[in-house]
Write a protein that holds these residues in place. Structure first.
Motif, short mmCIF file in Angstrom:
data_model
loop_
_atom_site.label_atom_id
_atom_site.label_comp_id
_atom_site.label_asym_id
_atom_site.label_seq_id
_atom_site.Cartn_x
_atom_site.Cartn_y
_atom_site.Cartn_z
N MET A 19 -10.11 -5.56 -10.05
CA MET A 19 -8.82 -6.20 -10.27
C MET A 19 -8.45 -6.97 -9.00
SD MET A 19 -5.11 -4.38 -10.88
CE MET A 19 -4.98 -4.46 -12.64
N ALA A 20 -8.31 -8.28 -9.14
CA ALA A 20 -7.92 -9.11 -8.00
C ALA A 20 -6.43 -8.94 -7.75
CB ALA A 20 -8.25 -10.55 -8.29
N VAL A 21 -6.08 -8.73 -6.50
CA VAL A 21 -4.70 -8.49 -6.15
C VAL A 21 -4.26 -9.51 -5.11
CG1 VAL A 21 -3.09 -6.79 -5.22
CG2 VAL A 21 -5.04 -6.03 -6.55
N SER A 22 -3.14 -10.16 -5.37
CA SER A 22 -2.61 -11.14 -4.43
C SER A 22 -1.58 -10.49 -3.52
CB SER A 22 -1.96 -12.30 -5.20
OG SER A 22 -1.27 -13.14 -4.29
N CYS A 23 -1.70 -10.77 -2.25
CA CYS A 23 -0.76 -10.23 -1.27
C CYS A 23 0.48 -11.10 -1.16
CB CYS A 23 -1.43 -10.14 0.10
SG CYS A 23 -2.92 -9.15 0.11
N MET A 24 0.40 -12.32 -1.66
CA MET A 24 1.51 -13.25 -1.52
C MET A 24 2.74 -12.81 -2.33
SD MET A 24 0.50 -15.26 0.62
CE MET A 24 -1.05 -15.23 1.43
N ASP A 25 2.50 -12.32 -3.52
CA ASP A 25 3.58 -11.81 -4.37
C ASP A 25 3.65 -10.30 -4.14
OD1 ASP A 25 5.33 -11.01 -6.35
OD2 ASP A 25 3.98 -11.49 -8.01
N PHE A 26 4.54 -9.88 -3.24
CA PHE A 26 4.57 -8.48 -2.84
C PHE A 26 4.93 -7.55 -3.99
CE2 PHE A 26 6.39 -4.77 -0.56
CZ PHE A 26 5.22 -4.37 0.02
N LEU A 27 5.89 -7.93 -4.80
CA LEU A 27 6.26 -7.08 -5.95
C LEU A 27 5.09 -6.99 -6.93
CD1 LEU A 27 9.98 -8.08 -6.58
CD2 LEU A 27 9.10 -6.01 -5.50
N GLY A 28 4.40 -8.10 -7.11
CA GLY A 28 3.21 -8.11 -7.97
C GLY A 28 2.12 -7.22 -7.40
N PHE A 29 1.98 -7.24 -6.08
CA PHE A 29 1.00 -6.38 -5.41
C PHE A 29 1.32 -4.92 -5.66
CE2 PHE A 29 -0.15 -3.78 -1.72
CZ PHE A 29 -1.52 -3.94 -1.73
N GLN A 30 2.59 -4.55 -5.50
CA GLN A 30 2.99 -3.16 -5.71
C GLN A 30 2.78 -2.75 -7.17
OE1 GLN A 30 6.97 -3.27 -3.83
NE2 GLN A 30 6.16 -1.75 -2.40
N GLU A 31 3.04 -3.65 -8.10
CA GLU A 31 2.82 -3.36 -9.52
C GLU A 31 1.33 -3.17 -9.80
OE1 GLU A 31 3.83 -2.31 -13.21
OE2 GLU A 31 5.29 -2.77 -11.64
N ALA A 32 0.49 -4.02 -9.21
CA ALA A 32 -0.96 -3.89 -9.40
C ALA A 32 -1.46 -2.57 -8.81
CB ALA A 32 -1.68 -5.07 -8.75
N LEU A 33 -0.93 -2.19 -7.66
CA LEU A 33 -1.29 -0.93 -7.03
C LEU A 33 -0.93 0.24 -7.93
CD1 LEU A 33 -2.61 -0.36 -4.30
CD2 LEU A 33 -0.33 -0.15 -3.32
N LYS A 34 0.23 0.16 -8.52
CA LYS A 34 0.68 1.21 -9.44
C LYS A 34 -0.29 1.35 -10.62
CE LYS A 34 4.67 2.46 -12.26
NZ LYS A 34 5.94 2.01 -12.80
N LYS A 35 -0.73 0.22 -11.17
CA LYS A 35 -1.68 0.25 -12.29
C LYS A 35 -3.03 0.81 -11.84
CE LYS A 35 0.36 -3.49 -14.94
NZ LYS A 35 0.29 -4.91 -15.27
N MET A 36 -3.45 0.45 -10.62
CA MET A 36 -4.73 0.94 -10.12
C MET A 36 -4.68 2.45 -9.86
SD MET A 36 -6.34 -1.99 -7.62
CE MET A 36 -4.95 -2.26 -6.56
N ARG A 37 -3.49 2.99 -9.65
CA ARG A 37 -3.35 4.43 -9.40
C ARG A 37 -3.30 5.23 -10.70
NH1 ARG A 37 0.95 3.57 -4.48
NH2 ARG A 37 -0.61 3.49 -2.82
N ASP A 38 -3.41 4.56 -11.80
CA ASP A 38 -3.34 5.21 -13.11
C ASP A 38 -4.39 6.31 -13.26
OD1 ASP A 38 -1.84 5.22 -15.50
OD2 ASP A 38 -3.52 4.28 -16.57
N VAL A 39 -5.60 6.07 -12.78
CA VAL A 39 -6.67 7.07 -12.90
C VAL A 39 -6.29 8.35 -12.16
CG1 VAL A 39 -8.06 6.28 -10.93
CG2 VAL A 39 -9.17 7.43 -12.82
N ASP A 40 -5.61 8.22 -11.02
CA ASP A 40 -5.17 9.41 -10.28
C ASP A 40 -4.02 10.10 -11.00
OD1 ASP A 40 -6.42 9.43 -7.31
OD2 ASP A 40 -6.27 7.40 -8.09
N ASP A 41 -3.12 9.30 -11.55
CA ASP A 41 -1.97 9.86 -12.25
C ASP A 41 -2.39 10.65 -13.49
OD1 ASP A 41 -0.30 8.70 -10.38
OD2 ASP A 41 0.17 6.97 -11.62
N LYS A 42 -3.50 10.26 -14.07
CA LYS A 42 -3.96 10.90 -15.32
C LYS A 42 -5.13 11.85 -15.09
CE LYS A 42 -2.12 7.26 -18.17
NZ LYS A 42 -2.37 6.14 -19.02
N ILE A 43 -5.35 12.26 -13.85
CA ILE A 43 -6.49 13.13 -13.54
C ILE A 43 -6.44 14.45 -14.31
CG2 ILE A 43 -5.39 14.10 -11.45
CD1 ILE A 43 -9.14 13.43 -11.78
#
Length: 136
Positions: free
Chosen positions: A1-25
């Motif tokens: 998943m490509a993540v842009s640092c320019m849109d900080f809120l978008g970055f945080q949202e992408a990070l949240k989605k990427m943490r899904d695997v940990d949240d559902k462990i």
């Protein structure tokens, strides 16, 4: 998943989605059979696949965060130079302070990653230790 640092809120949202695997462990680990149903599912394979997925997710997230930290630090350095050259420029001062806050939040995300990783591997090891050991 490509993540842009320019849109900080978008970055945080992408990070949240990427943490899904940990949240559902816990849900993923609940798919492992209990002692009485051991023969119906290949627990070793399930644990091995889950471990690979966790490792890839952690590496991707950490790399994304570190990349954004580097970009933010570079931006901050440039803003500092402009700010020193033009000490009365309110707009530059405002951008500088905003970038400082952003950098602090990004650095805090690395600490959050460590906590998430520790919690995830603790749960993983509790359920998979009889079937799979990292490094096999």
């Amino acid at each position: 998943m490509a993540v842009s640092c320019m849109d900080f809120l978008g970055f945080q949202e992408a990070l949240k989605k990427m943490r899904d695997v940990d949240d559902k462990i816990i849900y993923a680990l609940n798919a492992l059979p209990t002692e009485s149903f051991k023969g119906q599912v290949n627990s070793e394979s399930t644990c091995r696949d889950l471990y690979a997925k966790l490792q890839q997710s952690h590496l991707t997230r950490q790399s994304s965060i570190r990349n954004c930290i580097t970009l933010s630090a570079t931006t901050l350095k440039k803003l500092r130079e402009v700010r020193e050259a033009q000490p009365n420029d309110v707009e530059t001062d405002s951008k500088f302070k905003a970038e400082q806050r952003k950098l602090r939040v990004l650095q805090a995300e690395l600490n959050v990653e460590d906590i998430i990783k520790e919690r995830t591997y603790k749960a993983f090891n509790e359920r998979c230790r009889n079937y799979f050991h990292a490094g096999q």
